[in-house]
Design an enzyme around this catalytic site. Structure first.
Site, short mmCIF file in Angstrom:
data_model
loop_
_atom_site.label_atom_id
_atom_site.label_comp_id
_atom_site.label_asym_id
_atom_site.label_seq_id
_atom_site.Cartn_x
_atom_site.Cartn_y
_atom_site.Cartn_z
N GLY A 85 0.76 -1.25 0.00
CA GLY A 85 0.00 0.00 0.00
C GLY A 85 0.79 1.29 0.00
O GLY A 85 0.20 2.36 -0.15
N PRO A 98 4.64 -5.14 -0.73
CA PRO A 98 4.65 -3.94 -1.58
C PRO A 98 4.49 -4.28 -3.06
O PRO A 98 5.07 -5.25 -3.55
CB PRO A 98 6.05 -3.34 -1.33
CG PRO A 98 6.90 -4.51 -0.98
CD PRO A 98 6.00 -5.48 -0.23
N ARG A 145 -5.67 3.27 -15.77
CA ARG A 145 -5.77 4.03 -14.52
C ARG A 145 -6.47 5.39 -14.68
O ARG A 145 -7.31 5.74 -13.86
CB ARG A 145 -4.39 4.20 -13.86
CG ARG A 145 -3.68 2.88 -13.61
CD ARG A 145 -2.46 3.02 -12.70
NE ARG A 145 -2.86 3.36 -11.36
CZ ARG A 145 -2.76 4.54 -10.82
NH1 ARG A 145 -2.22 5.52 -11.52
NH2 ARG A 145 -3.18 4.78 -9.61
N TYR A 160 -9.73 5.46 -12.45
CA TYR A 160 -9.63 6.18 -11.16
C TYR A 160 -9.44 7.68 -11.34
O TYR A 160 -9.12 8.37 -10.37
CB TYR A 160 -8.42 5.68 -10.35
CG TYR A 160 -8.22 4.20 -10.29
CD1 TYR A 160 -9.12 3.38 -9.60
CD2 TYR A 160 -7.13 3.60 -10.91
CE1 TYR A 160 -8.91 2.03 -9.53
CE2 TYR A 160 -6.92 2.24 -10.84
CZ TYR A 160 -7.81 1.45 -10.15
OH TYR A 160 -7.60 0.11 -10.08
N CYS A 189 -13.16 3.94 -28.77
CA CYS A 189 -14.44 4.61 -28.95
C CYS A 189 -15.19 4.78 -27.63
O CYS A 189 -16.25 4.18 -27.41
CB CYS A 189 -15.28 3.81 -29.94
SG CYS A 189 -14.37 3.59 -31.44
#
Ligand code: LLP
Length: 415
Positions: free
Chosen positions: A240, A275, A313, A317, A343
């Site tokens: 994290g 990690p 990503r 997000y 598209c």
């Protein structure tokens, strides 16, 4: 930009290689990784935890290319996996099964069997029915499964809600309040052996305090367990740790490790960490070429040959990645929406970027080493990008660009 990327005579380089050379030789879109960045990241971790027994289990999902797994395996890493597929990759890359921890809420019987056969270090069990299933599968094979429970410490990771995993309402782990009862149940199951406790509260964390809050809850529970006669061999504090994409200021690996070590002072258990992003994120870039500059009524678009299928990503997000030209131009900057050919309106790499560019120029999407290639897809029948690893002045193709025929090779036309 970190020390592995720099401009030399207006040309962006990775280690001792000019990135434009890679784009010319292997085409775009193309992921490029620095071996030195991977190695140094891992070494910083092992150095930071050296004061006590530890195992660094690289989270394979962040980037599962065999060459990357192999770099970490040679450095002595363990691996955090979430599927039978990832286990197979780890073994194919030369990873040691007895350094593998298996996380995930939906482990199938077949995956359990595969992992027991391989002899992994630990199953991070995430629910009561999973305990029952693992006990049964291990029993049917005449084996005993090493387990830890992934406890949900109900800590706010203060990160994007899609990558926050340690809150009560999340699907991950067993509720903190039920953990003790479940540990006792597990202790009574003949084909399970309790070896540890696990937690993982989320990804891209930029402060140490949530890690510490989670560690303290894990420790409190470990003490209650000890009082009821259940002794643990390891504490797995998950992954994290965040990285700098833009102006974030996450703790360094050393600061993060020191904070965990302080929290665990006086404990005998071995520490495991998982990690992912911090080991690979800033070790890789995605190269992409500008196909067209399109000047619209309200916005200008730089239409590039990488898309949301290559780097999901931003679309998923709203993540921000720096976008740099491989060759700097001495021209006026203009503002562009950097978009792909797919598209969908959500197919963008970056919004409102000021760039001095021309058609045919190549760009580097920075910090793309984690959750880039590993989350890529073939949407719009787009072959996945090539991957290249640079080692000093050496250039190695570590995954060939896919061919369209491969994409439909398993499909059948019926009469
Ligand atoms: N351990 C477990 C159990 C995990 O679920 C994860 C990540 C990690 C370790 C590694 O976390 P890291 O050190 O990389 O933060 N696709 C998202 C990130 C999803 C993370 C999922 N779990 C993104 O692109 O930001």
């Amino acid at each position: 930009m970190n020390e592995y990327f720099h401009y030399q005579q207006e040309q962006l380089c990775i280690e001792n290689v000019v990135l434009s050379d890679i784009a010319h030789r292997f085409g775009t879109p193309c992921y490029v990784y620095s071996r030195a960045a991977l190695t140094n990241g891992y070494r910083q971790f092992s150095e930071a935890f050296k004061a006590r027994e530890h195992l660094i289990c690289y989270a394979v999902k962040a980037n599962s290319n065999l060459a990357i797994l192999n770099v970490f395996a040679r450095l002595g890493a363990g691996f955090d996996i979430v599927s039978g597929g990832e286990l197979q990759r780890v073994l194919a890359a030369g990873g040691a099964a007895n350094k593998v921890v298996f996380s995930g809420v939906g482990k199938s019987e077949a995956e359990m069997r595969q992992a027991l056969e391989a002899g992994i270090l630990c199953f991070n069990v995430e629910s009561a029915p999973e305990l029952e299933r693992l006990n049964a599968v291990a029993g049917s094979m005449g084996k005993v499964a090493p387990i830890s429970l992934r406890v949900n410490p109900d800590v706010d990771a203060k990160t994007h809600p899609y990558i926050s995993t340690g809150l009560k309402q999340s699907k991950f782990g067993v509720a903190y309040t039920e953990a003790l009862v479940l540990y006792r149940r597990a202790a009574a199951m003949p084909h399970l052996r309790i070896t540890g406790m696990d937690c993982h509260i989320g990804s891209q964390l930029t402060e140490t305090s949530p890690f510490i809050a989670a560690a303290e809850k894990v420790l409190a529970l470990a003490e209650q367990l000890a009082a009821s006669g259940i002794k643990l061999e390891h504490l797995d504090l998950g992954g994290g740790l965040g990285i700098r994409y833009d102006d974030e200021t996450p703790p360094s690996i050393a600061e993060y490790a020191q904070a965990l070590l302080n929290a665990l002072q006086g404990r005998a258990e071995k520490i495991i960490v998982e990690p992912g992003r911090v080991l690979v994120g800033n070790a890789g870039v995605l190269l992409t070429r500008i196909e067209y500059l399109k000047h619209g009524e309200e916005k200008n678009f730089a239409i590039v040959d990488a898309a949301m299928n290559d780097l999901m990503r931003p679309a998923l997000y709203d993540a921000w990645h720096a976008i740099l030209p491989l060759q700097k131009r001495d021209a006026a900057r203009q503002q562009y929406e950097v978009v792909g050919p797919i598209c969908e309106t959500g197919d963008f790499i970056g919004h409102a970027r000021e760039m001095a560019v021309d058609q045919g120029d190549t760009l580097a999407v920075m910090s793309a080493g984690a959750y880039g290639m590993s989350m890529s897809s073939n949407y719009n029948t787009r072959p996945r990008a090539a991957e290249v690893m640079v080692d000093g002045a050496q250039i190695h193709v570590v995954r060939e660009r896919e061919k369209v025929e491969q994409l439909y090779a398993a499909e059948k036309i019926i009469c």
